[in-house]
Design a protein around this motif. Structure first.
Motif, PDB file in Angstrom:
ATOM      1  N   ARG A 166       0.829  -1.213   0.000  1.00  0.00           N
ATOM      2  CA  ARG A 166       0.000   0.000   0.000  1.00  0.00           C
ATOM      3  C   ARG A 166       0.860   1.259   0.000  1.00  0.00           C
ATOM      4  O   ARG A 166       0.536   2.238  -0.676  1.00  0.00           O
ATOM      5  CB  ARG A 166      -0.958  -0.003   1.184  1.00  0.00           C
ATOM      6  CG  ARG A 166      -2.043  -1.044   0.995  1.00  0.00           C
ATOM      7  CD  ARG A 166      -3.074  -1.013   2.057  1.00  0.00           C
ATOM      8  NE  ARG A 166      -4.075  -2.038   1.797  1.00  0.00           N
ATOM      9  CZ  ARG A 166      -5.102  -2.263   2.554  1.00  0.00           C
ATOM     10  NH1 ARG A 166      -5.318  -1.538   3.633  1.00  0.00           N
ATOM     11  NH2 ARG A 166      -5.950  -3.211   2.257  1.00  0.00           N
ATOM     12  N   PHE A 167       1.945   1.237   0.750  1.00  0.00           N
ATOM     13  CA  PHE A 167       2.842   2.407   0.744  1.00  0.00           C
ATOM     14  C   PHE A 167       3.519   2.559  -0.617  1.00  0.00           C
ATOM     15  O   PHE A 167       3.729   3.680  -1.084  1.00  0.00           O
ATOM     16  CB  PHE A 167       3.881   2.303   1.858  1.00  0.00           C
ATOM     17  CG  PHE A 167       3.340   2.655   3.215  1.00  0.00           C
ATOM     18  CD1 PHE A 167       2.624   3.822   3.432  1.00  0.00           C
ATOM     19  CD2 PHE A 167       3.553   1.808   4.291  1.00  0.00           C
ATOM     20  CE1 PHE A 167       2.122   4.151   4.679  1.00  0.00           C
ATOM     21  CE2 PHE A 167       3.048   2.125   5.556  1.00  0.00           C
ATOM     22  CZ  PHE A 167       2.338   3.296   5.746  1.00  0.00           C
ATOM     23  N   ASP A 168       3.846   1.436  -1.269  1.00  0.00           N
ATOM     24  CA  ASP A 168       4.420   1.510  -2.613  1.00  0.00           C
ATOM     25  C   ASP A 168       3.417   2.125  -3.586  1.00  0.00           C
ATOM     26  O   ASP A 168       3.784   2.959  -4.422  1.00  0.00           O
ATOM     27  CB  ASP A 168       4.843   0.120  -3.107  1.00  0.00           C
ATOM     28  CG  ASP A 168       6.083  -0.396  -2.400  1.00  0.00           C
ATOM     29  OD1 ASP A 168       6.795   0.416  -1.765  1.00  0.00           O
ATOM     30  OD2 ASP A 168       6.341  -1.614  -2.481  1.00  0.00           O
ATOM     31  N   GLN A 169       2.153   1.740  -3.468  1.00  0.00           N
ATOM     32  CA  GLN A 169       1.116   2.314  -4.320  1.00  0.00           C
ATOM     33  C   GLN A 169       0.949   3.805  -4.053  1.00  0.00           C
ATOM     34  O   GLN A 169       0.800   4.605  -4.977  1.00  0.00           O
ATOM     35  CB  GLN A 169      -0.224   1.598  -4.102  1.00  0.00           C
ATOM     36  CG  GLN A 169      -0.247   0.178  -4.611  1.00  0.00           C
ATOM     37  CD  GLN A 169      -1.516  -0.561  -4.212  1.00  0.00           C
ATOM     38  OE1 GLN A 169      -2.369  -0.021  -3.508  1.00  0.00           O
ATOM     39  NE2 GLN A 169      -1.634  -1.802  -4.661  1.00  0.00           N
ATOM     40  N   LEU A 170       1.003   4.184  -2.787  1.00  0.00           N
ATOM     41  CA  LEU A 170       0.907   5.602  -2.431  1.00  0.00           C
ATOM     42  C   LEU A 170       2.104   6.361  -2.990  1.00  0.00           C
ATOM     43  O   LEU A 170       1.943   7.463  -3.532  1.00  0.00           O
ATOM     44  CB  LEU A 170       0.844   5.765  -0.908  1.00  0.00           C
ATOM     45  CG  LEU A 170       0.837   7.211  -0.387  1.00  0.00           C
ATOM     46  CD1 LEU A 170      -0.387   7.969  -0.904  1.00  0.00           C
ATOM     47  CD2 LEU A 170       0.874   7.214   1.130  1.00  0.00           C
ATOM     48  N   ASP A 171       3.269   5.773  -2.892  1.00  0.00           N
ATOM     49  CA  ASP A 171       4.483   6.403  -3.436  1.00  0.00           C
ATOM     50  C   ASP A 171       4.354   6.618  -4.930  1.00  0.00           C
ATOM     51  O   ASP A 171       4.667   7.692  -5.444  1.00  0.00           O
ATOM     52  CB  ASP A 171       5.698   5.548  -3.097  1.00  0.00           C
ATOM     53  CG  ASP A 171       6.995   6.252  -3.398  1.00  0.00           C
ATOM     54  OD1 ASP A 171       7.124   7.456  -3.073  1.00  0.00           O
ATOM     55  OD2 ASP A 171       7.903   5.613  -3.987  1.00  0.00           O
ATOM     56  N   ASP A 172       3.872   5.587  -5.632  1.00  0.00           N
ATOM     57  CA  ASP A 172       3.673   5.713  -7.085  1.00  0.00           C
ATOM     58  C   ASP A 172       2.666   6.816  -7.407  1.00  0.00           C
ATOM     59  O   ASP A 172       2.877   7.615  -8.319  1.00  0.00           O
ATOM     60  CB  ASP A 172       3.174   4.378  -7.666  1.00  0.00           C
ATOM     61  CG  ASP A 172       4.228   3.283  -7.647  1.00  0.00           C
ATOM     62  OD1 ASP A 172       5.429   3.609  -7.459  1.00  0.00           O
ATOM     63  OD2 ASP A 172       3.840   2.104  -7.776  1.00  0.00           O
ATOM     64  N   TYR A 173       1.580   6.864  -6.635  1.00  0.00           N
ATOM     65  CA  TYR A 173       0.554   7.876  -6.850  1.00  0.00           C
ATOM     66  C   TYR A 173       1.128   9.288  -6.624  1.00  0.00           C
ATOM     67  O   TYR A 173       0.880  10.208  -7.403  1.00  0.00           O
ATOM     68  CB  TYR A 173      -0.640   7.629  -5.933  1.00  0.00           C
ATOM     69  CG  TYR A 173      -1.696   8.676  -6.028  1.00  0.00           C
ATOM     70  CD1 TYR A 173      -2.548   8.752  -7.126  1.00  0.00           C
ATOM     71  CD2 TYR A 173      -1.844   9.627  -5.024  1.00  0.00           C
ATOM     72  CE1 TYR A 173      -3.524   9.723  -7.227  1.00  0.00           C
ATOM     73  CE2 TYR A 173      -2.823  10.618  -5.105  1.00  0.00           C
ATOM     74  CZ  TYR A 173      -3.653  10.652  -6.225  1.00  0.00           C
ATOM     75  OH  TYR A 173      -4.604  11.640  -6.295  1.00  0.00           O
ATOM     76  N   LEU A 174       1.897   9.444  -5.565  1.00  0.00           N
ATOM     77  CA  LEU A 174       2.480  10.753  -5.268  1.00  0.00           C
ATOM     78  C   LEU A 174       3.483  11.181  -6.338  1.00  0.00           C
ATOM     79  O   LEU A 174       3.570  12.364  -6.666  1.00  0.00           O
ATOM     80  CB  LEU A 174       3.139  10.739  -3.897  1.00  0.00           C
ATOM     81  CG  LEU A 174       2.165  10.601  -2.714  1.00  0.00           C
ATOM     82  CD1 LEU A 174       2.941  10.469  -1.392  1.00  0.00           C
ATOM     83  CD2 LEU A 174       1.206  11.783  -2.660  1.00  0.00           C
ATOM     84  N   HIS A 175       4.196  10.234  -6.912  1.00  0.00           N
ATOM     85  CA  HIS A 175       5.124  10.569  -7.982  1.00  0.00           C
ATOM     86  C   HIS A 175       4.361  11.019  -9.250  1.00  0.00           C
ATOM     87  O   HIS A 175       4.848  11.851 -10.010  1.00  0.00           O
ATOM     88  CB  HIS A 175       6.032   9.375  -8.315  1.00  0.00           C
ATOM     89  CG  HIS A 175       7.203   9.291  -7.394  1.00  0.00           C
ATOM     90  ND1 HIS A 175       7.169   8.648  -6.193  1.00  0.00           N
ATOM     91  CD2 HIS A 175       8.457   9.790  -7.502  1.00  0.00           C
ATOM     92  CE1 HIS A 175       8.332   8.726  -5.594  1.00  0.00           C
ATOM     93  NE2 HIS A 175       9.143   9.441  -6.366  1.00  0.00           N
ATOM     94  N   GLN A 176       3.178  10.432  -9.454  1.00  0.00           N
ATOM     95  CA  GLN A 176       2.366  10.818 -10.612  1.00  0.00           C
ATOM     96  C   GLN A 176       1.849  12.242 -10.477  1.00  0.00           C
ATOM     97  O   GLN A 176       1.671  12.941 -11.461  1.00  0.00           O
ATOM     98  CB  GLN A 176       1.196   9.868 -10.780  1.00  0.00           C
ATOM     99  CG  GLN A 176       1.584   8.504 -11.272  1.00  0.00           C
ATOM    100  CD  GLN A 176       0.390   7.559 -11.302  1.00  0.00           C
ATOM    101  OE1 GLN A 176      -0.707   7.906 -10.890  1.00  0.00           O
ATOM    102  NE2 GLN A 176       0.628   6.349 -11.801  1.00  0.00           N
ATOM    103  N   LEU A 177       1.587  12.656  -9.223  1.00  0.00           N
ATOM    104  CA  LEU A 177       1.079  13.996  -9.011  1.00  0.00           C
ATOM    105  C   LEU A 177       2.178  14.982  -9.297  1.00  0.00           C
ATOM    106  O   LEU A 177       2.076  16.070  -9.702  1.00  0.00           O
ATOM    107  CB  LEU A 177       0.584  14.182  -7.577  1.00  0.00           C
ATOM    108  CG  LEU A 177      -0.668  13.375  -7.213  1.00  0.00           C
ATOM    109  CD1 LEU A 177      -1.022  13.611  -5.736  1.00  0.00           C
ATOM    110  CD2 LEU A 177      -1.837  13.810  -8.077  1.00  0.00           C
TER     111      LEU A 177
END
Length: 101
Positions: A90-101
């Motif tokens: 879940r933290f990896d997914q959040l990290d990916d999402y934050l990088h997309q922003l």
């Protein structure tokens, strides 16, 4: 996972006993003195920890020496590992999402 483990550790005094025993094996009297408890009360708590498989109690002359059982904590760690994996994903997914922003 054995729920007796969680029930035993849920009591603050038993949790403190486990923390003391993490450093070194201790006699019932030493545990009672360090936690400022009466010996019968200490023995009762130690019995719960022993019944849950968290500690071993060995007789040495007229003393009872308590020590942690590593196997019980390995079982707890194995159970928690599945949750660690879940949170890492879940933290990896959040990290990916934050990088997309």
């Amino acid at each position: 996972m054995n729920t007796a483990t969680f029930q035993a550790l849920a009591d603050p005094q038993r949790f403190q006993m486990v923390e003391l025993l993490r450093r070194e094996p201790l006699s019932v009297g030493e545990i009672a003195a360090r936690l400022q408890l009466r010996q019968p009360q200490t023995s009762k708590h130690l019995r719960v920890l022993s019944d849950a498989g968290l500690i071993d109690v060995q007789a040495s002359a007229n003393r009872r020496i308590c020590a942690l059982r590593p196997e019980a904590f390995r079982e707890l760690d194995d159970w928690l590992a599945s949750y660690r994996q879940l949170w890492e994903e879940r933290f990896d997914q959040l990290d990916d999402y934050l990088h997309q922003l």
